[in-house]
Write a protein that holds these residues in place. Structure first.
Motif, PDB file in Angstrom:
ATOM      1  N   ARG B 212      63.678 -73.708  -7.263  1.00  0.00           N
ATOM      2  CA  ARG B 212      64.158 -72.698  -8.209  1.00  0.00           C
ATOM      3  C   ARG B 212      63.068 -72.394  -9.223  1.00  0.00           C
ATOM      4  N   LEU B 213      62.469 -71.222  -9.075  1.00  0.00           N
ATOM      5  CA  LEU B 213      61.419 -70.817 -10.018  1.00  0.00           C
ATOM      6  C   LEU B 213      62.050 -70.176 -11.244  1.00  0.00           C
ATOM      7  N   LYS B 214      61.298 -70.182 -12.324  1.00  0.00           N
ATOM      8  CA  LYS B 214      61.751 -69.477 -13.521  1.00  0.00           C
ATOM      9  C   LYS B 214      61.720 -67.970 -13.295  1.00  0.00           C
ATOM     10  N   ARG B 215      62.494 -67.265 -14.088  1.00  0.00           N
ATOM     11  CA  ARG B 215      62.291 -65.819 -14.165  1.00  0.00           C
ATOM     12  C   ARG B 215      61.116 -65.574 -15.094  1.00  0.00           C
ATOM     13  N   PRO B 216      60.323 -64.555 -14.815  1.00  0.00           N
ATOM     14  CA  PRO B 216      59.158 -64.310 -15.677  1.00  0.00           C
ATOM     15  C   PRO B 216      59.498 -64.209 -17.169  1.00  0.00           C
ATOM     16  N   ASP B 217      60.707 -63.737 -17.503  1.00  0.00           N
ATOM     17  CA  ASP B 217      61.024 -63.657 -18.942  1.00  0.00           C
ATOM     18  C   ASP B 217      61.273 -65.033 -19.549  1.00  0.00           C
ATOM     19  N   GLN B 218      61.318 -66.062 -18.696  1.00  0.00           N
ATOM     20  CA  GLN B 218      61.477 -67.425 -19.224  1.00  0.00           C
ATOM     21  C   GLN B 218      60.134 -68.140 -19.407  1.00  0.00           C
ATOM     22  N   PHE B 219      59.062 -67.502 -19.005  1.00  0.00           N
ATOM     23  CA  PHE B 219      57.763 -68.167 -19.113  1.00  0.00           C
ATOM     24  C   PHE B 219      57.433 -68.480 -20.572  1.00  0.00           C
ATOM     25  N   ARG B 220      56.884 -69.651 -20.772  1.00  0.00           N
ATOM     26  CA  ARG B 220      56.466 -70.044 -22.125  1.00  0.00           C
ATOM     27  C   ARG B 220      54.947 -69.988 -22.270  1.00  0.00           C
ATOM     28  N   TYR B 221      54.239 -70.258 -21.210  1.00  0.00           N
ATOM     29  CA  TYR B 221      52.767 -70.295 -21.265  1.00  0.00           C
ATOM     30  C   TYR B 221      52.137 -69.215 -20.386  1.00  0.00           C
ATOM     31  N   ILE B 222      52.749 -68.979 -19.233  1.00  0.00           N
ATOM     32  CA  ILE B 222      52.186 -67.997 -18.297  1.00  0.00           C
ATOM     33  C   ILE B 222      52.234 -66.609 -18.929  1.00  0.00           C
ATOM     34  N   GLY B 223      51.104 -65.937 -18.900  1.00  0.00           N
ATOM     35  CA  GLY B 223      51.055 -64.592 -19.462  1.00  0.00           C
ATOM     36  C   GLY B 223      50.843 -64.556 -20.962  1.00  0.00           C
ATOM     37  N   LYS B 224      50.740 -65.733 -21.586  1.00  0.00           N
ATOM     38  CA  LYS B 224      50.496 -65.808 -23.032  1.00  0.00           C
ATOM     39  C   LYS B 224      49.050 -66.258 -23.253  1.00  0.00           C
ATOM     40  N   SER B 225      48.541 -65.987 -24.421  1.00  0.00           N
ATOM     41  CA  SER B 225      47.142 -66.321 -24.671  1.00  0.00           C
ATOM     42  C   SER B 225      46.960 -67.486 -25.633  1.00  0.00           C
ATOM     43  N   SER B 226      48.036 -68.201 -25.891  1.00  0.00           N
ATOM     44  CA  SER B 226      47.978 -69.163 -26.986  1.00  0.00           C
ATOM     45  C   SER B 226      47.534 -70.566 -26.574  1.00  0.00           C
ATOM     46  N   SER B 227      47.463 -70.821 -25.274  1.00  0.00           N
ATOM     47  CA  SER B 227      47.204 -72.202 -24.869  1.00  0.00           C
ATOM     48  C   SER B 227      45.763 -72.612 -25.130  1.00  0.00           C
TER      49      SER B 227
END
Ligand code: FES
Ligand code: FES
Lengths: 156, 784
Positions: B212-227
């Motif tokens: 069960r993968l996350k929905r993209p709107d649930q991503f916390r790190y993917i697609g963000k630039s803060s890591s």
């Protein structure tokens, strides 16, 4: 030849020929591998450390020339507030790519900010022209130097 | 203007034809060939598993599945959760500055619901059977492993949930993993991942299709630039360890004198003076291997010493006579004439539609241009270096290599060991850009430790070694001809690309670009031209040809994008408007309709050529750059756009040409579409870096040969861009895309548009057309 060096506020004795470039003494004899080999001819800045606060290319600096002088390498850069500010700015702006050149970049940037706390773009050009980054992190290096300068100003 | 006929599939390609089309897809070629080590009675033989000229039997596989080792997505291989609640993610692809250690870790962490500060990374050794494909090139890591790494993280999360449910005796549907803890809804009980680690590892691994993968709107790190960059703190403190930094107890330091001419051999040497240098311990001959070069050491004489400096001094004291071999005559200046002649004669046709030759013959006026691009060296800041030792018959290698398994195979073959007796530890790479795909330097270290009875040996290449013994970007001469219709758009297009093939490094006598090479931006032009003929002359290689970031796209992109600018000016039309007209309406083209059977090894259905996306990056770059604004004399804007590695890139460069040809670049606007961005900050970093590297090759990059020898040696005669010459302002404009869009590459596709955008800007500024690279002093007589 036995020499005594003052590196990162510690006194260290080494056994090496007097004409050995400081770079290889640091890297091979002392295990301080933060200073990097990039050209061996003073062309790229990867090997930069501070000798008496001035940026020096260790690949063309013989051991005999730094006897008894205060040497700071990247491993000791965090000991002073300017070094810490530069390191923090580098991390905040995500400057490094492969990172290989960055020790030299940081040592040149720290030396610049020590002499010129509020550098202009032209000051940065002049101080950083000797440091090559093949990954092309120059735009972020420039921004990070300005950022470190600003943080240091605000801290005062 | 006649519209091109039946060369494209308008609109979306239906997904349902995937399976059928893939089954009858003719075998194509992987860009990167893999070396397999083998020991025969006759000596060492490296066999080509497959090459540009040998078709693969059986059904075509695309993407990661088509690469050796394929995909592994088992969480037990990649994730370790420790009782102290820290998490280790194993990253199997080498880190060379693209940020893959950070980006893979954040993908896994996101799906795993891990807390980023608790995540550590461990670098996998070479073991493709265990980890899947590790060969890091072709801008493939995220493209191929985003989904598998998501599954790794998600499967691990599900195992933690199962373990917690079992511990509490509740249905798994009542528990949820969040912020590195598993919670039970009903009771409010919770357990940290660390507390569940041991039990979770014993849970069955969910099947890939049950994860069960996350929905993209649930991503916390993917697609963000803060890591944070996973290695950032180590890098700025000088703690990060590259290949050249390896230190082992009792290690000897080696430098090697290699034959200056490819195929040269040692005739005679005298080591007496070298051995007299204080610190020098031994002088060892490394045998040369007959051509083709493969990834074998070049042979020569190694000086082993107590430190690097003594080894360097010892090498200077060697007296060596070389037997030059067959390539001692090679002269790159004379070779330019060979390329020119080849490009002016009919040659092997790789795409033909309509009748370009007749149209050209009958036309009143042809427009013709030739573009020349020299050999290039990679010059990564860390020169090649590797360390090896043998203990109890087991060889360990520490090396900064892009292809860990290839390195392992090489060492296995060179030392006549079993694969299980060779471990390759992958260090950080201090830049690579394709050079460290072929690990001849690691082979040297392995041969030297063997010669020294297993004593650890580190081989360090000096910058001179690196510049003179590279696997070079191939020289290229691009010949283009066109006939313009009444509206100025071409009705006929002829392109001959004369360039040695990288295959020659693996197969003696291979000539001319193969399908993966002309597949890089030459064959798949999507323009609305009715008569197109593309030809590839067979020209030989006299040096080791390798892969340089974006590879043949550099020459093809430079020539095609310069030529279009020339055609626009000849037609009296604006280059932006002209190029958009040439591309035509947005449509998705099956690459096979463009005679492109390769498509970077990707499925033609999943990755059609989408001209709408190409148009969009061009329009975006132009808009952001303020295309059309008036600039003073000596200033100009140049546009170029390319599609490579499944990503679309457009650049607008603003240049100011001062007296004596002084180049100033106030601003660069780059629009980029790689589909969704997993780590947008690293995407931006790669584009900034590609821009700088593109400007370096446009302005300075050139390797020349005389008497078979490379004439350059270090950054004095192979200059690279420095900070003061860097553009004042590089603006990156990333095209938004949802995660349903397949990922494109990032490391390479930003590079090809840079050189032509600069050349086109120079034309706009000065009226001078730059048809050969590097720019060097070509504008020295310019008066502002
Ligand atoms: S290694 Fe010292 S300046 Fe390049
Ligand atoms: S970060 Fe790679 S050379 Fe500068």
């Amino acid at each position: 030849m036995a020499s005594t060096l003052r590196i990162n506020e510690r006194s260290i004795s080494v056994e090496a020929a007097a004409d050995t470039p400081l770079l290889w003494v640091l890297r091979d004899e002392l295990g301080l591998t933060g200073a990097k080999f990039g050209c061996g001819m003073g062309l790229c800045g990867a090997c930069t450390v501070h000798v008496e606060g001035q940026p020096v290319r260790t690949c063309v600096t013989p051991l005999a020339a730094v006897q008894g002088k205060a040497i700071t390498t990247i491993e000791g850069a965090g000991h002073d507030p300017i070094g810490r500010a530069v390191q923090a700015a580098w991390l905040a702006l995500g400057v490094p790519q492969c990172g290989y050149c960055q020790a030299g970049q940081i040592m040149s940037a720290v030396a610049l900010l020590r002499d010129t706390p509020q550098p202009t773009d032209a000051d940065i050009d002049a101080a950083m022209a000797g440091n090559i980054c093949r990954c092309g992190t120059y735009p972020r290096i420039r921004a990070a130097i300005h950022r470190a300068a600003q943080q240091l100003r605000e801290a005062r | 203007m006649t519209q091109s006929s039946a060369t494209e599939l308008p609109g979306a390609v239906p997904a349902s034809c995937d399976a059928a089309a893939e089954a009858d897809q003719p075998p194509s070629v992987a860009r990167r060939r893999v070396l397999k080590g083998a020991l025969t009675a006759a000596g060492l033989v490296l066999c080509l598993r497959h090459s540009g000229r040998i078709a693969l039997a059986g059904t075509q596989k695309y993407g990661a599945a088509g690469e050796p080792g394929g995909v592994v997505d088992n969480p037990l291989v990649f994730v370790a959760i420790h009782p102290d609640n820290t998490i280790t993610v194993t990253v199997h692809r080498p880190e060379m500055g693209q940020g893959i250690r950070t980006s893979f870790a954040l993908v896994v962490a996101d799906e795993l619901e891990a807390e980023w500060p608790q995540v550590r990374v461990e670098q996998a050794p070479a073991d493709q059977a265990r980890y899947g494909n590790q060969d890091t090139d072709g801008s493939r890591s995220m493209r191929h492993f985003f989904e598998p790494m998501r599954r790794v993280g998600a499967a691990a999360r599900m195992m933690l949930e199962s373990a917690a449910a079992a511990r509490w005796g509740v249905p798994v549907s009542e528990v949820v993993a969040e912020h590195q803890q598993v919670w039970h809804h009903g009771s409010g009980r919770k357990l940290t991942y660390g507390e569940l680690a041991v039990q979770a590892a014993r849970e069955p691994v969910p099947e890939a299709d049950r994860v069960r993968l996350k929905r993209p709107d649930q991503f916390r790190y993917i697609g963000k630039s803060s890591s944070r960059l996973i290695d950032g703190a180590d890098i700025v403190a000088g703690r990060a360890r590259y290949g050249i930094d390896t230190r082992l107890e009792g290690m000897l330091y080696a430098v090697v004198a290699r034959p200056a001419v490819l195929g040269g051999k040692l005739a005679h040497y005298d080591a007496q003076a070298a051995l007299a240098v204080p610190g020098v311990v031994r002088v060892v001959e490394i045998p040369s291997h007959p051509l083709p070069a493969l990834s074998y050491p070049l042979g020569g004489v190694a000086v082993l010493a107590r430190n690097t400096w003594a080894a360097i001094k010892g090498r200077e004291a060697l007296k060596i006579r070389w037997d030059e071999g067959p390539n001692g005559h090679f002269d790159s200046q004379r070779f330019e004439t060979v390329l020119q002649q080849a490009a002016r004669r009919p040659a092997k046709v790789v795409r033909n539609q309509g009748d370009a030759m007749a149209t050209l013959r009958d036309a009143g006026r042809r427009i013709e241009a030739e573009y020349y691009l020299p050999f290039l060296a990679h010059a990564s800041m860390e020169p090649p270096a590797a360390t090896a030792r043998i203990v109890d018959g087991h060889c360990e290698v520490w090396a900064p290599v892009q292809d860990p398994q290839g390195t392992r195979d090489l060492v296995t073959g060179l030392l006549g060991l079993n694969e299980s007796d060779v471990t390759v530890h992958v260090t950080l790479l201090g830049g690579a850009f394709g050079r460290k795909s072929l690990a001849d330097f690691a082979g040297e270290a392995a041969m030297l430790t063997k010669a020294m009875g297993g004593t650890p040996v580190k081989v360090t290449w000096t910058r001179e070694d690196d510049i003179r013994h590279d696997y070079y970007q191939a020289v290229a001469l691009e010949h283009l001809e066109a006939v313009a219709g009444p509206d100025g758009l071409p009705v006929a297009w002829l392109h001959r690309s004369a360039s040695p093939t990288e295959d020659a490094t693996f197969q003696a006598g291979a000539e001319g670009e193969d399908s993966s090479e002309y597949g890089m931006g030459m064959i798949n032009i999507p323009f609305r031209i009715p008569n197109v003929r593309l030809e590839v002359p067979g020209v030989p290689a006299y040096t080791r040809i390798g892969w340089f970031r974006s590879v043949y796209n550099i020459a093809h992109g430079f020539a095609i994008q310069s030529f279009i600018d020339e055609l626009a000016h000849a037609a009296g039309r604006d280059p932006l408007e002209y190029q958009l007209a040439l591309i035509g309406a947005p449509r998705r083209i099956d690459p096979r309709r463009l005679s492109d059977e390769w498509n970077y090894g990707e499925s033609p259905q999943r990755y059609p050529f989408d001209t709408g996306r190409l148009r969009a990056v061009i329009e975006r770059a132009a808009r952001e750059a303020g295309w059309g604004r008036s600039l003073g004399k000596g200033r100009g804007l140049g546009l170029a756009a390319t599609y490579s590695f499944m990503s679309y890139a457009a650049a607008v460069i603003e240049v100011e040409v001062g007296a004596g040809g002084k180049i100033d670049i106030p601003r660069v606007d780059i629009a980029f579409d790689c589909g969704p961005q997993v780590n947008p900050d690293r995407v931006r970093a790669q584009l900034e870096g590609s821009c700088i590297m593109g400007l370096t090759l446009a302005r300075y990059g050139e390797i020349t040969f005389r008497d078979g020898r490379v004439q350059q040696s270090n950054f004095n005669d192979f200059p690279v861009l420095r900070l003061p010459e860097s553009p004042q302002d590089i603006r990156i404009h990333l095209q938004p895309a949802g995660f349903e869009v397949p990922l494109g590459g990032v490391g390479e596709p930003g590079l090809p548009p840079i050189a032509p955008a600069l050349a086109n800007a120079i034309f706009a500024a000065t009226g001078r057309r730059i048809r050969r690279l590097p720019l060097a002093t070509q504008l020295a007589d310019w008066r502002a």
